[in-house]
Design a protein around this motif. Structure first.
Motif, PDB file in Angstrom:
ATOM      1  N   PRO A 198      25.295  -6.096   6.528  1.00 47.12           N
ATOM      2  CA  PRO A 198      25.223  -7.507   6.219  1.00 47.12           C
ATOM      3  C   PRO A 198      23.765  -8.340   5.830  1.00 47.12           C
ATOM      4  CG  PRO A 198      25.280  -7.511   8.468  1.00 47.12           C
ATOM      5  CD  PRO A 198      25.154  -5.886   8.022  1.00 47.12           C
ATOM      6  N   ALA A 199      22.989  -8.923   5.237  1.00 48.64           N
ATOM      7  CA  ALA A 199      21.605  -9.572   4.219  1.00 48.64           C
ATOM      8  C   ALA A 199      21.633 -11.287   3.665  1.00 48.64           C
ATOM      9  CB  ALA A 199      21.223  -8.563   3.284  1.00 48.64           C
ATOM     10  N   ARG A 200      20.834 -11.148   4.287  1.00 49.08           N
ATOM     11  CA  ARG A 200      20.326 -12.821   3.396  1.00 49.08           C
ATOM     12  C   ARG A 200      19.831 -13.145   2.047  1.00 49.08           C
ATOM     13  NH1 ARG A 200      19.975 -16.250   8.959  1.00 49.08           N
ATOM     14  NH2 ARG A 200      21.443 -17.444   7.453  1.00 49.08           N
ATOM     15  N   VAL A 201      20.180 -14.319   1.778  1.00 51.84           N
ATOM     16  CA  VAL A 201      19.203 -13.894   0.063  1.00 51.84           C
ATOM     17  C   VAL A 201      17.762 -14.551   0.105  1.00 51.84           C
ATOM     18  CG1 VAL A 201      19.777 -15.359  -1.864  1.00 51.84           C
ATOM     19  CG2 VAL A 201      21.241 -14.092  -0.718  1.00 51.84           C
ATOM     20  N   VAL A 202      16.881 -14.111   0.227  1.00 53.15           N
ATOM     21  CA  VAL A 202      15.020 -14.466   0.304  1.00 53.15           C
ATOM     22  C   VAL A 202      14.709 -14.824  -0.996  1.00 53.15           C
ATOM     23  CG1 VAL A 202      15.045 -13.273   1.972  1.00 53.15           C
ATOM     24  CG2 VAL A 202      14.563 -12.016   0.097  1.00 53.15           C
ATOM     25  N   GLY A 203      15.364 -14.944  -2.410  1.00 49.67           N
ATOM     26  CA  GLY A 203      15.032 -15.140  -3.336  1.00 49.67           C
ATOM     27  C   GLY A 203      16.135 -14.887  -4.142  1.00 49.67           C
ATOM     28  N   MET A 204      16.075 -16.776  -5.916  1.00 53.00           N
ATOM     29  CA  MET A 204      16.514 -16.530  -6.466  1.00 53.00           C
ATOM     30  C   MET A 204      16.244 -16.557  -7.536  1.00 53.00           C
ATOM     31  SD  MET A 204      19.394 -19.495  -5.215  1.00 53.00           S
ATOM     32  CE  MET A 204      21.104 -19.257  -4.642  1.00 53.00           C
ATOM     33  N   GLY A 205      16.381 -15.929  -8.837  1.00 56.91           N
ATOM     34  CA  GLY A 205      15.997 -16.398 -10.022  1.00 56.91           C
ATOM     35  C   GLY A 205      16.339 -18.010 -10.342  1.00 56.91           C
ATOM     36  N   ALA A 206      14.770 -18.187 -10.899  1.00 54.74           N
ATOM     37  CA  ALA A 206      15.465 -19.834 -11.521  1.00 54.74           C
ATOM     38  C   ALA A 206      16.103 -19.609 -13.026  1.00 54.74           C
ATOM     39  CB  ALA A 206      13.712 -20.124 -12.527  1.00 54.74           C
ATOM     40  N   SER A 207      17.278 -20.213 -13.605  1.00 51.47           N
ATOM     41  CA  SER A 207      17.759 -21.034 -14.350  1.00 51.47           C
ATOM     42  C   SER A 207      16.578 -20.752 -15.492  1.00 51.47           C
ATOM     43  CB  SER A 207      18.473 -22.485 -14.735  1.00 51.47           C
ATOM     44  OG  SER A 207      18.956 -22.113 -13.702  1.00 51.47           O
ATOM     45  N   GLN A 208      15.236 -21.389 -15.329  1.00 52.42           N
ATOM     46  CA  GLN A 208      14.335 -20.896 -16.771  1.00 52.42           C
ATOM     47  C   GLN A 208      14.639 -19.479 -17.712  1.00 52.42           C
ATOM     48  OE1 GLN A 208      13.601 -22.793 -14.233  1.00 52.42           O
ATOM     49  NE2 GLN A 208      11.831 -24.284 -14.739  1.00 52.42           N
ATOM     50  N   SER A 209      14.971 -18.423 -16.194  1.00 53.23           N
ATOM     51  CA  SER A 209      14.864 -16.910 -16.157  1.00 53.23           C
ATOM     52  C   SER A 209      16.397 -17.021 -17.115  1.00 53.23           C
ATOM     53  CB  SER A 209      14.736 -16.147 -15.950  1.00 53.23           C
ATOM     54  OG  SER A 209      13.553 -16.455 -15.152  1.00 53.23           O
ATOM     55  N   PHE A 210      17.716 -17.550 -17.420  1.00 53.18           N
ATOM     56  CA  PHE A 210      18.486 -17.806 -17.968  1.00 53.18           C
ATOM     57  C   PHE A 210      19.182 -16.567 -17.736  1.00 53.18           C
ATOM     58  CE2 PHE A 210      16.230 -19.905 -21.089  1.00 53.18           C
ATOM     59  CZ  PHE A 210      16.784 -20.654 -20.671  1.00 53.18           C
ATOM     60  N   SER A 211      18.710 -15.782 -16.678  1.00 57.27           N
ATOM     61  CA  SER A 211      19.514 -14.515 -15.497  1.00 57.27           C
ATOM     62  C   SER A 211      19.872 -15.338 -14.562  1.00 57.27           C
ATOM     63  CB  SER A 211      19.395 -13.894 -16.155  1.00 57.27           C
ATOM     64  OG  SER A 211      17.311 -13.443 -15.385  1.00 57.27           O
ATOM     65  N   SER A 212      21.324 -14.258 -13.970  1.00 55.09           N
ATOM     66  CA  SER A 212      21.396 -14.965 -12.848  1.00 55.09           C
ATOM     67  C   SER A 212      21.427 -14.102 -11.582  1.00 55.09           C
ATOM     68  CB  SER A 212      22.971 -15.701 -12.725  1.00 55.09           C
ATOM     69  OG  SER A 212      23.110 -16.256 -13.284  1.00 55.09           O
ATOM     70  N   THR A 213      20.233 -13.642 -11.384  1.00 53.90           N
ATOM     71  CA  THR A 213      19.939 -12.200 -10.231  1.00 53.90           C
ATOM     72  C   THR A 213      19.513 -13.087  -8.577  1.00 53.90           C
ATOM     73  OG1 THR A 213      17.976 -12.112 -11.015  1.00 53.90           O
ATOM     74  CG2 THR A 213      20.217 -11.078 -11.943  1.00 53.90           C
ATOM     75  N   VAL A 214      19.254 -12.267  -7.858  1.00 51.50           N
ATOM     76  CA  VAL A 214      18.862 -12.889  -6.388  1.00 51.50           C
ATOM     77  C   VAL A 214      18.218 -11.344  -6.076  1.00 51.50           C
ATOM     78  CG1 VAL A 214      20.392 -14.958  -6.183  1.00 51.50           C
ATOM     79  CG2 VAL A 214      21.288 -12.501  -5.498  1.00 51.50           C
ATOM     80  N   THR A 215      17.518 -12.221  -4.355  1.00 58.31           N
ATOM     81  CA  THR A 215      16.670 -10.616  -3.861  1.00 58.31           C
ATOM     82  C   THR A 215      17.653 -10.974  -2.538  1.00 58.31           C
ATOM     83  OG1 THR A 215      15.094 -11.469  -5.134  1.00 58.31           O
ATOM     84  CG2 THR A 215      14.392 -10.165  -2.896  1.00 58.31           C
ATOM     85  N   ILE A 216      17.780  -9.916  -1.826  1.00 53.76           N
ATOM     86  CA  ILE A 216      18.505  -9.580  -0.627  1.00 53.76           C
ATOM     87  C   ILE A 216      17.307  -8.914   0.229  1.00 53.76           C
ATOM     88  CG2 ILE A 216      21.187 -10.357  -0.867  1.00 53.76           C
ATOM     89  CD1 ILE A 216      21.418  -7.764  -1.133  1.00 53.76           C
TER      90      ILE A 216
END
Lengths: 309, 171
Positions: free
Chosen positions: A135-153
């Motif tokens: 299990p992990a939690r999302v701690v950071g989301m890439g902004a749409s301004q960067s046009f890529s969909s990535t998150v930090t867990i």
């Protein structure tokens, strides 16, 4: 009349030489540095020398993001206090979990039936059972301004994560792990425009490729291109992953989404289906990373039979 | 510019980055969050001029390109912020920064920065997106940045005044 103007002008220009124009050499140097960096990263592709820098940066900023997200989480929950009482909230959580479970079992029933009917499906199911979830939690989301969909867990190498592991939540497929640091990992969401996942239409067992469309929010959509172009997928059919060899980067049988629209390409007769993902990518929080059973981890690992290890 | 002051500037950028990545997604609209790092660069440009803002913009851009969860081609935000630093610095030196001019500078910089980032993505095919999608994101991010300006820019400008008062323009 003239003096104060001059004084102000001088103060404003005191930063740089002459008329405030930055030295041309600096401008050229900075732009060239950017161009070099882009060329270096773009042309070398997967094993780019920039990747080391990314990892180092992740080691520094990852824990800070974990801390910031942890500090904010209690405040994010404040609106919920006003919306409902604690016990009601628990009940809603429970019902939602049950609902999601039922929905996913209904959604995959066609797939499961077909899988049982086909013998090779059984081995795939046996393979799937050999996995566990970190299990992990999302701690950071890439902004749409960067046009890529990535998150930090907030789980990394020390929790047993490695690149190319599947990430799911209780609604379905979230994405795959791109790179890990000691305590965090970067996840590429399936809706990213760079993401390609092998998909299988649950009711017809047809396989195809799912391409992300790269837009977060309400329009988070995936395109499905079937390999057998003569097949017309039906609206509402569920698409699951068909899995990769040894489960990397995607394990098989994870629900991805349902078909919401089908387009026929008149020119070459192929079909393109638009998939509505089950996961709400705008509100990602708790996710699970699929790891081999028995992985060494610094946190509790949920085994396939539901036990904690 | 002493190392300590440079460190303070980098800390300001880092704080903006962490807020942007970890806190603001909770209030994001269509995944677009206020670009706080850009606001710091514009603040530096208004107070300290183009030269400083370009160097800070480069550093901030590289940070935004490399810190997780970024996964685009590195150097794209760096280029966008170098240009933003240059333009904002040049615009700011033409007069005293009033609320209106700062707001206009932020709006122009935000439009310029996000568009440049999007354009470099189109050139590098990273990722392959359509123009309407890009335009929508650019417009939303300009609105966000302008809305956040009254809360962020005074803080940032006061900080740059404080860390090097003798070189900043006297108000």
């Amino acid at each position: 009349m003239r003096r104060p103007d001059l004084g102000r002008e001088r103060r404003w220009r005191s930063d740089s030489d002459g008329d405030g124009q930055p030295p041309r050499a600096l401008v050229v140097a900075l732009v060239l540095a950017c161009a070099t960096l882009m060329t270096l990263d773009h042309s070398t592709g997967e094993d780019s020398p920039v990747d080391g820098a990314r990892r180092a940066m992740g080691e520094v900023y990852g824990p800070v993001e974990v801390g910031a997200a942890g500090a904010v989480r209690p405040f994010v929950a404040i609106p919920e206090w006003f919306r409902s009482r604690g016990d009601m909230r628990d009940e809603i959580d429970e019902l939602e979990a049950e609902n999601a479970e039922l929905r996913s079992s209904v959604a995959t029933s066609g797939y499961d039936r077909n899988k049982l009917a086909e013998y090779d499906g059984l081995t795939a199911a046996a393979g799937t059972l050999g996995y566990a979830l970190v299990p992990a939690r999302v701690v950071g989301m890439g902004a749409s301004q960067s046009f890529s969909s990535t998150v930090t867990i907030d789980a990394g190498a020390s929790s047993g994560l490695r690149p190319d592991m599947t990430v799911v939540n209780n609604d379905g497929l979230v994405g795959r792990v791109l790179r890990v640091t000691r305590t965090t990992a970067t996840v590429l969401l399936v809706i990213d425009a760079d993401s390609v996942v092998g998909g299988r239409v649950g009711d017809s067992m047809e396989i195809g490729m799912l391409h992300g469309r790269g837009v977060l929010g309400d329009e988070g959509r995936l395109d499905l291109e079937l390999i057998d172009q003569s097949v017309v997928p039906a609206r509402g059919d569920t698409v699951v992953t068909w899995g990769s060899e040894s489960g990397a980067p995607y394990v098989s049988g994870v629900p991805v989404g349902s078909i919401s629209k089908v387009f026929a390409n008149v020119r070459d007769g192929s079909q393109r289906a638009v998939i509505d993902p089950f996961v709400d990518f705008g509100a990602l929080d708790l996710v699970g990373v699929v790891v081999p059973s028995g992985t060494e981890s610094d946190r509790a690992v949920i085994e396939a039979d539901g036990s904690l290890q | 510019m002493t190392p300590l002051r440079a460190l303070l500037a980098v800390l300001a950028v880092s704080a903006a980055l962490v807020l942007q990545v970890s806190v603001f997604p909770y209030v994001a609209w269509q995944g677009v969050v206020p670009n706080l790092v850009l606001l710091v660069v514009v603040g530096a440009a208004v107070v300290r001029g183009a030269q400083f803002a370009m160097v800070l913009g480069f550093a901030a851009g590289v940070l935004l390109d490399l810190a997780p969860p970024a996964d685009h081609v590195a150097g794209r935000w760096a280029l966008a912020f170098v240009v933003v630093g240059y333009v904002a610095g040049r615009v700011a030196q033409h007069g005293r920064p009033t609320a209106t001019t700062v707001l206009a500078t932020v709006a122009a910089s935000s439009f310029l920065g996000t568009s440049l980032f999007a354009l470099s993505g189109l050139v590098l095919r990273d990722p392959p997106l359509t123009i309407p999608d890009l335009l929508q994101v650019v417009v939303v991010s300009v609105v966000w940045d302008v809305v956040l300006t009254p809360f962020v820019l005074p803080l940032v400008m006061a900080m740059f005044h404080r860390i090097e008062p003798e070189r900043a323009a006297v108000q």
